[in-house]
Design an enzyme around this catalytic site. Structure first.
Site, mmCIF file in Angstrom:
data_model
loop_
_atom_site.group_PDB
_atom_site.id
_atom_site.type_symbol
_atom_site.label_atom_id
_atom_site.label_comp_id
_atom_site.label_asym_id
_atom_site.label_seq_id
_atom_site.Cartn_x
_atom_site.Cartn_y
_atom_site.Cartn_z
ATOM 1 N N TYR A 186 0.397 -0.925 -0.138
ATOM 2 C CA TYR A 186 -0.227 -0.333 -0.326
ATOM 3 C C TYR A 186 0.732 1.010 -0.028
ATOM 4 C CZ TYR A 186 -2.867 3.730 1.875
ATOM 5 O OH TYR A 186 -3.914 5.069 1.903
ATOM 6 N N GLU A 239 -3.061 7.966 -3.592
ATOM 7 C CA GLU A 239 -2.887 6.122 -3.420
ATOM 8 C C GLU A 239 -2.927 5.788 -3.958
ATOM 9 O OE1 GLU A 239 -6.990 5.342 -1.544
ATOM 10 O OE2 GLU A 239 -6.289 4.808 0.348
#
Ligand code: GDP
Ligand code: MN
Length: 391
Positions: A109, A200
């Protein structure tokens, strides 16, 4: 302003972030054709909507062969995709992204955003990619690494490298340390150069053929900086925006739709928040946030009425205006005129405070609309009256 995954990937690749080869398709035929052109055995068909969590909702399908691509495209295109982020109604899928399939070794992530407390840009990274990062943050916060970039220096190469080591890339695949660190730097560059509020990547993957690839991408631009990014502005997708919110934007009104039944019209964002709180205190639910700005004229009140009354859930409207810059009697006259013009079928409770509030009281009182248009004495009473009018 949010954009689609395929658009975010176009932006990111300009900054050197590796992304899968892919094509956008607006029909099943196009999707199959795109998969054919991509060539590989495995393809991924992905719904393009402005919300995450598509995988769990059935909006991302890994396909083997063109028949499966066709099948998935038929299923996803046109569907009302419900995810954690869309709300219960979901969002209609009008576009697909067809991408080459990746053999994933590890899902990571990574995101870039502003940390307001530290007054700097922060890069977050975690080995727990692909999952809900909110859940990771809540249950195992130590698994989220943070690196703060000094605004005058930017993200320094050693910081990016440190992040890569922090994720254990040296143990997962030592060949990829440099590439991972470089990707963090590119994500940071994108964030700064494009005036983003969020970049993101979930997941950022390590592949079996020794690549680091942004498999998913979410990107939001800072609306206040859009004026200097004409290319970014072209990426706006009206189909993804709430029609009422978009309409409000055109009139310079700040409107956000909520789920309750009491419509609110207020001057000033802080007062609007306070009004919503007080409605809740007295057992009601606000139907919206609406800040009509410092000057509440007949025109803005009329637009406000039109916006609020388009929402079928609204059963009462509460107007809360503080007459500091504007005089209350003028606002009252505006409200009466707008009320007459729009021909509302629901009760309106008005709370006006400030300069010439007494004259305003008389104007509303003698408007002849009786119970339909009432003036309240104080905000608490206004909220009580609004809730009572729901029956
Ligand atoms: P989201 O659910 O909206 O965040 O959509 P993502 O783009 O993150 O996709 C969800 C999941 O699908 C990813 O976490 C991956 O596990 C899987 N996925 C996406 N693309 C591929 C791919 O090329 N190969 C494989 N094996 N899985 C993929
Ligand atoms: Mn994702």
């Amino acid at each position: 302003m949010k954009i689609h995954e395929y658009q975010a990937k176009q932006v990111l690749s300009r900054y050197g972030v590796p992304v899968p080869r892919g094509k956008v398709a607006e029909s099943v035929e196009e999707a199959v054709e795109s998969a054919r052109e991509l060539g590989g055995e495995i393809c991924v068909v992905k719904a393009q909507i402005h919300a995450g969590g598509r995988g769990k909702g059935g909006g991302v399908k890994v396909c083997r062969g063109l028949d499966e691509v066709r099948e998935s495209a038929e299923k996803i295109l046109g569907m009302q995709l419900v995810t954690k982020q869309t709300g219960p109604k979901g969002q209609k899928v009008l576009r697909l992204l067809v991408e080459e399939g990746m053999e994933i070794v590890k899902e990571l992530y990574c995101s870039v955003l502003v940390d307001r407390t530290r007054q700097s840009v922060v890069v977050l990274a975690s080995t727990e990619g692909g999952m809900d990062i909110e859940e990771v943050a809540a249950s195992t916060p130590e698994k989220i690494l943070k690196t703060f970039a000094d605004p005058s220096l930017g993200l320094l190469p050693y910081q990016a490298t440190e992040l890569a080591y922090g994720l254990g890339i040296d143990k997962l695949n030592p060949k990829l340390i440099r590439q991972t660190a470089k990707t963090f730097s590119s994500l940071y560059q994108t964030f700064v150069q494009e005036d983003c509020t969020l970049v993101e990547i979930n997941p950022l993957v390590l592949t079996s053929d020794d690549r680091v690839v942004a498999l998913d991408a979410k990107l939001s631009f800072d609306d206040n900086a859009l004026f200097r990014h004409s290319e970014s502005m072209k990426m706006r997708d009206p189909a993804e925006e709430d029609p009422l919110e978009a309409e409000a934007g055109e009139y310079g009104l700040n409107y956000i739709k909520l789920d309750g039944s009491i419509g609110c019209m207020v001057n000033g964002a802080g007062l609007a928040m306070g009004t919503m709180d007080i409605i809740k205190t007295f057992g009601g639910e606000p139907a919206n946030f609406l800040d009509v700005g410092g000057t509440a004229t007949e025109e803005t009140v009329e637009k406000g009425f039109q916006l609020i009354s388009q929402d079928p859930n609204v059963r009462c409207i509460l107007i809360n205006i503080f007459g500091g810059i504007v005089r209350c009697d003028m606002v009252a006259t505006g409200i009466v005129e707008a009320f007459r013009k729009v021909n509302l079928q629901i009760p309106v409770v008005v709370r006006l405070e400030g300069t010439n509030a007494e004259e305003a009281q008389k104007i509303i009182g003698s408007s002849g609309f009786g119970e339909q248009l009432q003036m309240a004495d104080g905000l608490g009473e206004a909220a009580k009256m609004a809730v009572a009018s729901l029956g």
